[in-house]
Write an enzyme that holds these catalytic residues in place. Structure first.
Site, PDB file in Angstrom:
ATOM      1  N   GLU A 100       0.839  -1.205   0.000  1.00  0.00           N
ATOM      2  CA  GLU A 100       0.000   0.000   0.000  1.00  0.00           C
ATOM      3  C   GLU A 100       0.870   1.248   0.000  1.00  0.00           C
ATOM      4  OE1 GLU A 100      -2.726   0.712   3.282  1.00  0.00           O
ATOM      5  OE2 GLU A 100      -3.838   2.163   2.074  1.00  0.00           O
ATOM      6  N   LYS A 229      -8.004 -15.747  15.619  1.00  0.00           N
ATOM      7  CA  LYS A 229      -8.175 -15.421  14.192  1.00  0.00           C
ATOM      8  C   LYS A 229      -9.613 -15.143  13.764  1.00  0.00           C
ATOM      9  CE  LYS A 229      -3.989 -17.949  12.998  1.00  0.00           C
ATOM     10  NZ  LYS A 229      -3.357 -19.048  12.274  1.00  0.00           N
ATOM     11  N   ASP A 304       2.244 -14.561  12.561  1.00  0.00           N
ATOM     12  CA  ASP A 304       1.134 -15.230  11.875  1.00  0.00           C
ATOM     13  C   ASP A 304       0.177 -14.146  11.365  1.00  0.00           C
ATOM     14  OD1 ASP A 304      -1.288 -16.517  11.230  1.00  0.00           O
ATOM     15  OD2 ASP A 304      -0.796 -18.191  12.558  1.00  0.00           O
ATOM     16  N   HIS A 399      -2.540   9.643  -1.508  1.00  0.00           N
ATOM     17  CA  HIS A 399      -2.640   8.365  -2.222  1.00  0.00           C
ATOM     18  C   HIS A 399      -2.590   8.551  -3.734  1.00  0.00           C
ATOM     19  CE1 HIS A 399      -3.246   5.356   1.041  1.00  0.00           C
ATOM     20  NE2 HIS A 399      -3.393   6.500   1.718  1.00  0.00           N
TER      21      HIS A 399
HETATM   22  C1  LIG Z   1       1.938  10.965   2.619  1.00  0.00           C
HETATM   23  C2  LIG Z   1       2.096  11.941   3.762  1.00  0.00           C
HETATM   24  C3  LIG Z   1       3.042  11.351   4.826  1.00  0.00           C
HETATM   25  C4  LIG Z   1       2.711  13.253   3.234  1.00  0.00           C
HETATM   26  O1  LIG Z   1       2.717  14.167   4.303  1.00  0.00           O
HETATM   27  P1  LIG Z   1       3.373  15.629   4.153  1.00  0.00           P
HETATM   28  O2  LIG Z   1       3.229  16.265   5.503  1.00  0.00           O
HETATM   29  O3  LIG Z   1       2.816  16.321   2.961  1.00  0.00           O
HETATM   30  O4  LIG Z   1       4.878  15.209   3.873  1.00  0.00           O
HETATM   31  P2  LIG Z   1       6.211  16.065   3.900  1.00  0.00           P
HETATM   32  O5  LIG Z   1       6.825  15.939   2.548  1.00  0.00           O
HETATM   33  O6  LIG Z   1       5.983  17.421   4.489  1.00  0.00           O
HETATM   34  O7  LIG Z   1       7.096  15.210   4.961  1.00  0.00           O
HETATM   35  C5  LIG Z   1       6.708  15.071   6.324  1.00  0.00           C
HETATM   36  C6  LIG Z   1       7.256  13.750   6.860  1.00  0.00           C
HETATM   37  O8  LIG Z   1       6.538  12.635   6.297  1.00  0.00           O
HETATM   38  C7  LIG Z   1       7.460  11.564   6.008  1.00  0.00           C
HETATM   39  N1  LIG Z   1       7.437  11.304   4.552  1.00  0.00           N
HETATM   40  C8  LIG Z   1       6.868  12.072   3.606  1.00  0.00           C
HETATM   41  N2  LIG Z   1       6.990  11.497   2.400  1.00  0.00           N
HETATM   42  C9  LIG Z   1       7.651  10.360   2.576  1.00  0.00           C
HETATM   43  C10 LIG Z   1       8.060   9.320   1.685  1.00  0.00           C
HETATM   44  N3  LIG Z   1       7.812   9.377   0.356  1.00  0.00           N
HETATM   45  N4  LIG Z   1       8.721   8.271   2.201  1.00  0.00           N
HETATM   46  C11 LIG Z   1       8.987   8.204   3.539  1.00  0.00           C
HETATM   47  N5  LIG Z   1       8.615   9.163   4.432  1.00  0.00           N
HETATM   48  C12 LIG Z   1       7.947  10.229   3.954  1.00  0.00           C
HETATM   49  C13 LIG Z   1       8.806  11.986   6.537  1.00  0.00           C
HETATM   50  O9  LIG Z   1       8.947  11.563   7.874  1.00  0.00           O
HETATM   51  C14 LIG Z   1       8.716  13.500   6.469  1.00  0.00           C
HETATM   52  O10 LIG Z   1       9.531  14.148   7.404  1.00  0.00           O
HETATM   53  P3  LIG Z   1      11.120  14.400   7.090  1.00  0.00           P
HETATM   54  O11 LIG Z   1      11.762  13.062   7.236  1.00  0.00           O
HETATM   55  O12 LIG Z   1      11.202  14.934   5.673  1.00  0.00           O
HETATM   56  O13 LIG Z   1      11.511  15.380   8.182  1.00  0.00           O
HETATM   57  C15 LIG Z   1       0.725  12.300   4.464  1.00  0.00           C
HETATM   58  O14 LIG Z   1      -0.127  12.974   3.537  1.00  0.00           O
HETATM   59  C16 LIG Z   1       0.006  11.120   5.045  1.00  0.00           C
HETATM   60  O15 LIG Z   1       0.467  10.512   6.004  1.00  0.00           O
HETATM   61  N6  LIG Z   1      -1.184  10.798   4.527  1.00  0.00           N
HETATM   62  C17 LIG Z   1      -1.984   9.714   5.091  1.00  0.00           C
HETATM   63  C18 LIG Z   1      -1.758   8.435   4.343  1.00  0.00           C
HETATM   64  C19 LIG Z   1      -2.143   7.237   5.205  1.00  0.00           C
HETATM   65  O16 LIG Z   1      -2.055   7.246   6.413  1.00  0.00           O
HETATM   66  N7  LIG Z   1      -2.513   6.192   4.550  1.00  0.00           N
HETATM   67  C20 LIG Z   1      -2.788   4.964   5.308  1.00  0.00           C
HETATM   68  C21 LIG Z   1      -3.644   4.110   4.627  1.00  0.00           C
HETATM   69  S1  LIG Z   1      -5.333   4.593   4.760  1.00  0.00           S
HETATM   70  C22 LIG Z   1      -6.154   3.051   4.883  1.00  0.00           C
HETATM   71  O17 LIG Z   1      -5.646   2.065   4.423  1.00  0.00           O
HETATM   72  C23 LIG Z   1      -7.271   2.916   5.810  1.00  0.00           C
HETATM   73  C24 LIG Z   1      -8.541   3.769   5.707  1.00  0.00           C
HETATM   74  C25 LIG Z   1      -8.231   5.211   5.372  1.00  0.00           C
HETATM   75  O18 LIG Z   1      -9.497   3.242   4.797  1.00  0.00           O
HETATM   76  C26 LIG Z   1      -9.059   3.577   7.148  1.00  0.00           C
HETATM   77  C27 LIG Z   1     -10.144   4.539   7.520  1.00  0.00           C
HETATM   78  O19 LIG Z   1     -11.336   4.317   7.161  1.00  0.00           O
HETATM   79  O20 LIG Z   1      -9.803   5.494   8.210  1.00  0.00           O
HETATM   80  N1  LIG Z   2      -1.397 -25.141  16.770  1.00  0.00           N
HETATM   81  C1  LIG Z   2      -2.301 -24.239  16.510  1.00  0.00           C
HETATM   82  O1  LIG Z   2      -3.488 -24.404  16.808  1.00  0.00           O
HETATM   83  C2  LIG Z   2      -1.913 -22.961  15.882  1.00  0.00           C
HETATM   84  C3  LIG Z   2      -0.646 -22.773  15.419  1.00  0.00           C
HETATM   85  N2  LIG Z   2      -0.272 -21.582  14.858  1.00  0.00           N
HETATM   86  C4  LIG Z   2       1.109 -21.485  14.417  1.00  0.00           C
HETATM   87  O2  LIG Z   2       1.903 -21.668  15.588  1.00  0.00           O
HETATM   88  C5  LIG Z   2       3.197 -21.134  15.345  1.00  0.00           C
HETATM   89  C6  LIG Z   2       3.612 -20.354  16.554  1.00  0.00           C
HETATM   90  O3  LIG Z   2       3.525 -21.211  17.675  1.00  0.00           O
HETATM   91  P1  LIG Z   2       4.636 -21.084  18.785  1.00  0.00           P
HETATM   92  O4  LIG Z   2       4.229 -22.020  19.855  1.00  0.00           O
HETATM   93  O5  LIG Z   2       4.845 -19.669  19.126  1.00  0.00           O
HETATM   94  O6  LIG Z   2       5.966 -21.483  18.022  1.00  0.00           O
HETATM   95  P2  LIG Z   2       6.689 -22.881  17.772  1.00  0.00           P
HETATM   96  O7  LIG Z   2       5.727 -23.986  17.592  1.00  0.00           O
HETATM   97  O8  LIG Z   2       7.673 -22.614  16.690  1.00  0.00           O
HETATM   98  O9  LIG Z   2       7.427 -23.163  19.165  1.00  0.00           O
HETATM   99  C7  LIG Z   2       8.275 -22.264  19.742  1.00  0.00           C
HETATM  100  C8  LIG Z   2       9.112 -22.997  20.763  1.00  0.00           C
HETATM  101  O10 LIG Z   2      10.333 -22.315  20.914  1.00  0.00           O
HETATM  102  C9  LIG Z   2      10.898 -22.720  22.135  1.00  0.00           C
HETATM  103  N3  LIG Z   2      11.594 -21.565  22.725  1.00  0.00           N
HETATM  104  C10 LIG Z   2      12.930 -21.353  22.659  1.00  0.00           C
HETATM  105  N4  LIG Z   2      13.253 -20.211  23.240  1.00  0.00           N
HETATM  106  C11 LIG Z   2      12.101 -19.660  23.707  1.00  0.00           C
HETATM  107  C12 LIG Z   2      11.780 -18.459  24.395  1.00  0.00           C
HETATM  108  N5  LIG Z   2      12.718 -17.579  24.730  1.00  0.00           N
HETATM  109  N6  LIG Z   2      10.493 -18.219  24.702  1.00  0.00           N
HETATM  110  C13 LIG Z   2       9.519 -19.075  24.357  1.00  0.00           C
HETATM  111  N7  LIG Z   2       9.755 -20.236  23.720  1.00  0.00           N
HETATM  112  C14 LIG Z   2      11.046 -20.536  23.377  1.00  0.00           C
HETATM  113  C15 LIG Z   2       9.762 -23.242  23.014  1.00  0.00           C
HETATM  114  O11 LIG Z   2      10.022 -24.611  23.241  1.00  0.00           O
HETATM  115  P3  LIG Z   2       9.525 -25.345  24.583  1.00  0.00           P
HETATM  116  O12 LIG Z   2       8.028 -25.262  24.551  1.00  0.00           O
HETATM  117  O13 LIG Z   2      10.041 -26.723  24.395  1.00  0.00           O
HETATM  118  O14 LIG Z   2      10.099 -24.630  25.745  1.00  0.00           O
HETATM  119  C16 LIG Z   2       8.528 -23.018  22.139  1.00  0.00           C
HETATM  120  O15 LIG Z   2       7.555 -23.991  22.337  1.00  0.00           O
HETATM  121  C17 LIG Z   2       3.094 -20.266  14.117  1.00  0.00           C
HETATM  122  O16 LIG Z   2       3.676 -20.933  13.024  1.00  0.00           O
HETATM  123  C18 LIG Z   2       1.589 -20.153  13.910  1.00  0.00           C
HETATM  124  O17 LIG Z   2       1.278 -19.920  12.572  1.00  0.00           O
HETATM  125  C19 LIG Z   2      -1.146 -20.531  14.800  1.00  0.00           C
HETATM  126  C20 LIG Z   2      -2.419 -20.661  15.261  1.00  0.00           C
HETATM  127  C21 LIG Z   2      -2.928 -21.893  15.764  1.00  0.00           C
END
Ligand SMILES: CC(C)(COP(=O)([O-])OP(=O)([O-])OC[C@H]1O[C@@H](n2cnc3c(N)ncnc32)[C@H](O)[C@@H]1OP(=O)([O-])[O-])[C@@H](O)C(=O)NCCC(=O)NCCSC(=O)C[C@@](C)(O)CC(=O)[O-]
Ligand SMILES: NC(=O)C1=CN([C@@H]2O[C@H](COP(=O)(O)OP(=O)(O)OC[C@H]3O[C@@H](n4cnc5c(N)ncnc54)[C@H](OP(=O)(O)O)[C@@H]3O)[C@@H](O)[C@H]2O)C=CC1
Length: 404
Positions: A100, A229, A304, A399
């Site tokens: 996005e 989920k 996940d 956008h």
């Molecule tokens: C696009 C901006 C940031 C411009 O914003 P601006 O203020 O015109 O940008 P600017 O050129 O003045 O720069 C300001 C800062 O923005 C950053 N920045 C600026 N441009 C860039 C770039 N190209 N790459 C990386 N960083 C960038 C950067 O940090 C920069 O600071 P600086 O570093 O220059 O001091 C602003 O208009 C904005 O944030 N718009 C909103 C866009 C957004 O949040 N989209 C998210 C998706 S929306 C969605 O998916 C969900 C929705 C909307 O449906 C959910 C709902 O219903 O609400």
């Molecule tokens: N089974 C299910 O129903 C579901 C499975 N998943 C999947 O499960 C996976 C994640 O499960 P998850 O149990 O996190 O991972 P893993 O099955 O990969 O197991 C992680 C293992 O790492 C070991 N471990 C080593 N160091 C650490 C530490 N510092 N802290 C904790 N554990 C450590 C533990 O072993 P030990 O236990 O021997 O100590 C732990 O069980 C993902 O792939 C996800 O997509 C997602 C949803 C449902």
């Protein structure tokens, strides 16, 4: 026979099934054979899917079955941002995988404003991964007996569940009764693992003990009161995984200069959109787009991706204060790990290394807590930037410029 062309022939003739290839070849060869077969079957050019950089042997059979190749998502970076967290401390660059346009720019703008304000504060306020099996009983009287047994034998259940893991700790068991159904919601401290495999394996042992010692019969190891989920109020209210909040105070000048608006306009935008609009919609998400930052960081760091559903249970608040704008985001159920699951794959573990949060934390659990805090700060940045864009009427133009 390890030649991909020959294996593809065997797929075509029906001698081999798609999932049997790893019995005859290594994971890379098996994937290539599937691509050859599918390219012929469908007429699609699958070369791009074959250009993956992770170790096939680590993915095939552990992260995916019937592996064909890799799906690549562009990875951007936002930050740096200073985080004062319970576990996260210092400056972080946030990896974001997305298609996005404008999303990374938006989070980057928010993080830039937060960093100019001295950074954000973040805390994990609750933690626990849940698994809730459902048992069949004859009716409510039997349900009561089962619950009484569970209540009296929690230590035994703990010992049984924890016998399957060296890291997981049972925090508690919450019973729920609906007619002739008993649900036991087991909650675990899973340390640095997201914990769904760990808790499922541990709960299987505990559920078998319940079956052996009571009249309850296990119907399903997950009875959906977990709840994994799916959109569910229980996660939004009780939490699941990490419950985490991030907040910041932005000076008025900063809001005006970096975000092109005022604290008062941001507060009004947040109230009318994120609070009232969400309430009217019956949304669990009282936020603008927390799911964007959650999804992009999940893809980048090997979480996940289906658990973005729970990650979007977030409330954004904004208040105008004398010194500027107070903004916060509270994510009720952010399910993250720095070990296990997809975190071991090459690009995902590199992204975790970039954050300084790969593998086990010291103490165990600290890395996953820190990751939750950093993601929360990223989500806060996204909220601040997007609400500001609505206030300054920049959403559509942003956008137009970056997203097409
Ligand atoms: C696009 C901006 C940031 C411009 O914003 P601006 O203020 O015109 O940008 P600017 O050129 O003045 O720069 C300001 C800062 O923005 C950053 N920045 C600026 N441009 C860039 C770039 N190209 N790459 C990386 N960083 C960038 C950067 O940090 C920069 O600071 P600086 O570093 O220059 O001091 C602003 O208009 C904005 O944030 N718009 C909103 C866009 C957004 O949040 N989209 C998210 C998706 S929306 C969605 O998916 C969900 C929705 C909307 O449906 C959910 C709902 O219903 O609400
Ligand atoms: N089974 C299910 O129903 C579901 C499975 N998943 C999947 O499960 C996976 C994640 O499960 P998850 O149990 O996190 O991972 P893993 O099955 O990969 O197991 C992680 C293992 O790492 C070991 N471990 C080593 N160091 C650490 C530490 N510092 N802290 C904790 N554990 C450590 C533990 O072993 P030990 O236990 O021997 O100590 C732990 O069980 C993902 O792939 C996800 O997509 C997602 C949803 C449902």
């Amino acid at each position: 026979m390890t030649n991909p062309a020959d294996l593809a022939d065997q797929l075509r003739s029906g001698e081999l099934r798609l999932y049997e290839l790893e019995d005859h070849a290594d994971a890379d060869t098996a994937a290539e054979a599937r691509r050859r077969f599918l390219a012929e079957e469908t007429g699609a050019d699958l070369d791009a899917i074959g250009a993956y950089s992770f170790e096939a042997a680590k993915a095939s059979g552990a992260a995916v079955e019937n592996m064909v190749g890799g799906a690549q998502v562009p990875l951007g970076v936002a930050g740096p941002v200073a985080v004062d967290g319970g576990s996260a401390t210092g400056e972080y660059y946030l990896p974001l995988a997305t298609t996005e346009g404008a999303l990374v720019a938006s989070v980057n703008r928010g993080l830039s404003a937060i960093d100019d304000a001295g950074g954000a504060t973040a805390r994990v306020t609750d933690s626990g991964m849940t698994r809730a099996p459902v048992f069949r009983v004859s009716g409510v009287a039997e349900a009561e007996t089962v619950i009484q047994w569970v209540d009296k034998h929690t230590d035994e259940l703990r010992e049984t569940a924890e016998s399957t893991t060296s890291h997981g700790k049972l925090l508690g068991v919450e019973p729920y009764v609906v007619g002739d159904n008993v649900y036991l919601r087991f909650a675990y401290d899973t340390k640095d693992a997201m914990g769904m495999n760990m808790t499922t394996i541990a709960t299987r042992e505990a559920a078998e003990l319940v079956e052996a010692e009571t009249t309850a019969e296990l119907v399903a190891l997950s009875g959906n009161l977990c709840n994994d989920k799916k959109p569910a109020a229980i996660n939004a209210v009780e939490g699941r995984g990490r419950t985490v909040t991030a907040d910041v105070v932005l000076d008025r000048d900063l809001v005006e200069e970096t975000l092109n608006t005022t604290p008062e306009a941001m507060v009004e935008g947040n109230t009318r959109k994120n609070l009232i609009g969400s309430a009217k919609a019956g949304s669990f998400g009282f936020n603008a787009h927390a799911a964007n930052t959650v999804a992009a960081t999940f893809l980048a760091t090997g979480q996940d991706e289906a658990q973005v559903v729970e990650g979007a249970n977030a409330i954004t608040t904004m208040n105008a204060r004398e010194d500027g704008l107070y903004a916060s985001i509270s994510l009720a159920s952010l399910e993250v790990g720095t070990v296990g699951g997809g975190t071991k794959l090459a690009t995902q573990s590199a992204a975790l290394e970039m954050l300084g949060l790969g593998g086990s934390g010291d103490p165990p659990g600290a890395n996953a807590d820190a990751l939750a805090e950093v993601i929360a700060v990223g989500a806060l940045a996204g909220e601040i930037s997007l609400i500001a864009a609505f206030c300054s009427r920049h959403l559509a133009s942003a956008h137009e410029d970056l997203g097409r």
